[in-house]
Design an enzyme around this catalytic site. Structure first.
Site, mmCIF file in Angstrom:
data_model
loop_
_atom_site.group_PDB
_atom_site.id
_atom_site.type_symbol
_atom_site.label_atom_id
_atom_site.label_comp_id
_atom_site.label_asym_id
_atom_site.label_seq_id
_atom_site.Cartn_x
_atom_site.Cartn_y
_atom_site.Cartn_z
ATOM 1 N N ARG A 1 0.844 -1.213 0.000
ATOM 2 C CA ARG A 1 0.000 0.000 0.000
ATOM 3 C C ARG A 1 0.871 1.251 0.000
ATOM 4 O O ARG A 1 0.591 2.218 -0.708
ATOM 5 C CB ARG A 1 -0.928 0.016 1.219
ATOM 6 C CG ARG A 1 -1.992 -1.072 1.179
ATOM 7 C CD ARG A 1 -3.057 -0.840 2.234
ATOM 8 N NE ARG A 1 -4.033 0.151 1.787
ATOM 9 C CZ ARG A 1 -5.091 -0.123 1.031
ATOM 10 N NH1 ARG A 1 -5.332 -1.360 0.630
ATOM 11 N NH2 ARG A 1 -5.927 0.819 0.676
ATOM 12 N N ASP B 1 -4.213 7.640 4.302
ATOM 13 C CA ASP B 1 -3.256 7.881 3.215
ATOM 14 C C ASP B 1 -2.497 9.200 3.315
ATOM 15 O O ASP B 1 -1.618 9.474 2.500
ATOM 16 C CB ASP B 1 -3.978 7.786 1.851
ATOM 17 C CG ASP B 1 -5.144 8.763 1.715
ATOM 18 O OD1 ASP B 1 -5.136 9.849 2.334
ATOM 19 O OD2 ASP B 1 -6.085 8.434 0.958
ATOM 20 N N HIS C 1 -8.796 6.642 11.694
ATOM 21 C CA HIS C 1 -8.197 5.308 11.539
ATOM 22 C C HIS C 1 -6.674 5.346 11.505
ATOM 23 O O HIS C 1 -6.044 4.384 11.044
ATOM 24 C CB HIS C 1 -8.760 4.624 10.287
ATOM 25 C CG HIS C 1 -10.228 4.302 10.395
ATOM 26 N ND1 HIS C 1 -11.042 4.025 9.324
ATOM 27 C CD2 HIS C 1 -11.032 4.208 11.492
ATOM 28 C CE1 HIS C 1 -12.273 3.784 9.748
ATOM 29 N NE2 HIS C 1 -12.290 3.894 11.056
ATOM 30 N N CYS D 1 5.494 0.323 17.558
ATOM 31 C CA CYS D 1 5.981 -0.973 18.034
ATOM 32 C C CYS D 1 4.810 -1.783 18.595
ATOM 33 O O CYS D 1 3.992 -1.267 19.348
ATOM 34 C CB CYS D 1 7.059 -0.777 19.095
ATOM 35 S SG CYS D 1 7.643 -2.343 19.756
ATOM 36 N N CYS E 1 6.204 -2.207 22.683
ATOM 37 C CA CYS E 1 6.377 -1.110 23.653
ATOM 38 C C CYS E 1 5.661 0.176 23.226
ATOM 39 O O CYS E 1 5.732 1.180 23.913
ATOM 40 C CB CYS E 1 7.862 -0.824 23.869
ATOM 41 S SG CYS E 1 8.654 0.066 22.505
ATOM 42 N N THR F 1 -17.588 7.913 1.278
ATOM 43 C CA THR F 1 -17.540 6.782 2.214
ATOM 44 C C THR F 1 -18.770 5.909 2.044
ATOM 45 O O THR F 1 -19.859 6.408 1.770
ATOM 46 C CB THR F 1 -17.413 7.247 3.689
ATOM 47 O OG1 THR F 1 -17.509 6.091 4.538
ATOM 48 C CG2 THR F 1 -18.449 8.264 4.091
ATOM 49 N N ALA G 1 -16.214 13.163 -6.028
ATOM 50 C CA ALA G 1 -15.773 14.211 -5.115
ATOM 51 C C ALA G 1 -14.926 15.264 -5.834
ATOM 52 O O ALA G 1 -15.032 16.454 -5.545
ATOM 53 C CB ALA G 1 -14.962 13.585 -3.971
HETATM 54 P P1 OAD Z 1 -15.215 2.102 0.976
HETATM 55 O O1 OAD Z 1 -14.294 1.479 -0.026
HETATM 56 O O2 OAD Z 1 -16.061 1.214 1.799
HETATM 57 O O3 OAD Z 1 -16.209 3.114 0.231
HETATM 58 C C1 OAD Z 1 -15.762 4.040 -0.687
HETATM 59 C C2 OAD Z 1 -16.946 4.870 -1.122
HETATM 60 O O4 OAD Z 1 -16.473 5.880 -1.990
HETATM 61 C C3 OAD Z 1 -18.020 4.089 -1.872
HETATM 62 O O5 OAD Z 1 -19.287 4.376 -1.307
HETATM 63 C C4 OAD Z 1 -17.933 4.628 -3.310
HETATM 64 O O6 OAD Z 1 -19.206 4.705 -3.944
HETATM 65 C C5 OAD Z 1 -17.376 6.012 -3.075
HETATM 66 N N1 OAD Z 1 -16.604 6.573 -4.197
HETATM 67 C C6 OAD Z 1 -15.866 5.930 -5.130
HETATM 68 N N2 OAD Z 1 -15.284 6.798 -5.958
HETATM 69 C C7 OAD Z 1 -15.654 8.046 -5.543
HETATM 70 C C8 OAD Z 1 -15.352 9.373 -5.979
HETATM 71 N N3 OAD Z 1 -14.563 9.600 -7.014
HETATM 72 N N4 OAD Z 1 -15.911 10.399 -5.291
HETATM 73 C C9 OAD Z 1 -16.723 10.174 -4.229
HETATM 74 N N5 OAD Z 1 -17.029 8.952 -3.781
HETATM 75 C C10 OAD Z 1 -16.501 7.891 -4.411
HETATM 76 O O7 OAD Z 1 -14.327 3.072 1.877
HETATM 77 P P2 OAD Z 1 -14.645 3.709 3.305
HETATM 78 O O8 OAD Z 1 -16.085 4.018 3.479
HETATM 79 O O9 OAD Z 1 -13.648 4.792 3.509
HETATM 80 O O10 OAD Z 1 -10.873 1.050 7.631
HETATM 81 O O11 OAD Z 1 -14.269 2.512 4.266
HETATM 82 C C11 OAD Z 1 -14.309 2.731 5.636
HETATM 83 C C12 OAD Z 1 -13.208 1.997 6.316
HETATM 84 O O12 OAD Z 1 -13.255 0.626 5.966
HETATM 85 C C13 OAD Z 1 -11.805 2.431 5.904
HETATM 86 O O13 OAD Z 1 -11.339 3.548 6.628
HETATM 87 C C14 OAD Z 1 -11.008 1.232 6.209
HETATM 88 C C15 OAD Z 1 -11.937 0.208 5.598
HETATM 89 O O14 OAD Z 1 -11.711 -1.068 5.899
HETATM 90 C C16 OAD Z 1 -9.659 0.887 8.160
HETATM 91 O O15 OAD Z 1 -8.633 0.937 7.511
HETATM 92 C C17 OAD Z 1 -9.698 0.687 9.628
#
Ligand code: OAD
Length: 253
Positions: free
Chosen positions: A78, A112, A127, A135, A138, A196, A239
């Site tokens: 990543r 990111d 997140h 670590c 520790c 999201t 977005a």
């Molecule tokens: P997801 O991958 O679940 O969702 C991404 C969202 O972005 C989807 O609803 C898409 O429709 C939307 N999308 C895609 N392209 C887009 C664009 N160009 N403009 C606007 N929206 C767009 O990602 P998250 O909701 O961020 O957790 O996932 C939540 C968490 O689950 C993450 O933070 C991560 C993951 O596992 C951890 O790392 C702890």
């Protein structure tokens, strides 16, 4: 830019700009979708798999205990992708919003670092951040300023295994982050929810929390989510198109 959009979308963007322009307390919650136009695959999108595995299988304390090398290789891969990615117009639009509204609060689920790279100064990283190593024994932390040579690193303090400073499934959020985010959404008049899936808790619940406290919730996402029906305004657009258009049009209000 707004002139190039279709009429219905233009009206929604104008309404969002009007709400934003007339609010002093604004918050924004972002997810992986805001970084999609920077070339970063979303978690639940078609390219979200890594070596055939779903991130939910790799990003857990159990996976790290069972196979730390595999988990570290996942995060190394990543990071290798991320070093080549730059913030996009959506990230920069939020920098401009912060410039115009110093009380603006940005809450992100993304690890990111692209909001900070764009220039946003106050960012609540729910997140964590992938450019931090911590670590596993520790809790000593280091901030990485470049891609490490090896996927697995040892702690310089205790020689324990380093792990990425991100929140894994089943882990607590960084201390104070959820509280700060909760306070911001309680206080805001407008909450923008951008890119999201609104599926991962507790982050997802913040939008409903904002609504209960009287905020107008604007969702920006090309696809429907569990939030779509509850949002006060839905902008079904990328977005990188919608946010700059809102900010440009807000600048004219
Ligand atoms: P997801 O991958 O679940 O969702 C991404 C969202 O972005 C989807 O609803 C898409 O429709 C939307 N999308 C895609 N392209 C887009 C664009 N160009 N403009 C606007 N929206 C767009 O990602 P998250 O909701 O961020 O957790 O996932 C939540 C968490 O689950 C993450 O933070 C991560 C993951 O596992 C951890 O790392 C702890």
């Amino acid at each position: 830019m707004i002139a190039a959009l279709d009429e219905a979308l233009r009206q929604r963007i104008a309404l969002a700009a009007d709400w934003v322009a007339h609010a002093t307390r604004i918050a924004c919650m972002t997810g992986a979708g805001i970084s999609a136009e920077s070339g970063i695959a979303t978690f639940r999108g078609p390219d979200g798999l890594w070596e055939g595995r779903r991130p939910e299988e790799v990003a857990t304390p159990q996976a790290f205990r069972a196979d730390p090398e595999m988990v570290c290789r996942f995060y190394h891969a990543r990071r290798e992708k991320l070093v080549k990615c730059r913030p996009n117009p959506a990230h920069f639009a939020l920098v401009e919003l912060e410039r115009r509204r110093p009380e603006f609060t940005l809450i992100t689920q993304n690890v990111d670092n692209l909001h900070r790279a764009a220039g946003s100064r106050h960012v609540i990283e729910l997140h964590g951040n992938i450019w931090v190593d911590r670590c596993s024994k520790c809790a000593h932390q280091t901030r990485l300023d470049a891609l490490p040579n090896e996927p697995m690193q040892r702690c310089t303090a205790c020689a324990g295994l380093m792990r990425p400073g991100v929140v894994w499934f089943g882990e607590m959020l960084p201390e104070g982050a959820l509280e700060a985010a909760g306070e911001a959404v309680e206080a805001c008049e407008v909450l923008l929810v951008v890119g999201t899936s609104s599926l991962v808790q507790p982050a997802a619940s913040l939008a409903w929390h904002a609504k209960r406290h009287g905020a107008r919730v604007i969702e920006i996402n090309p696809d429907a989510t569990p939030l779509t029906h509850s949002a006060d305004l839905v902008i079904a657009e990328k977005a990188g198109v919608a946010l700059p258009a809102i900010i440009a049009s807000f600048a004219q209000v």
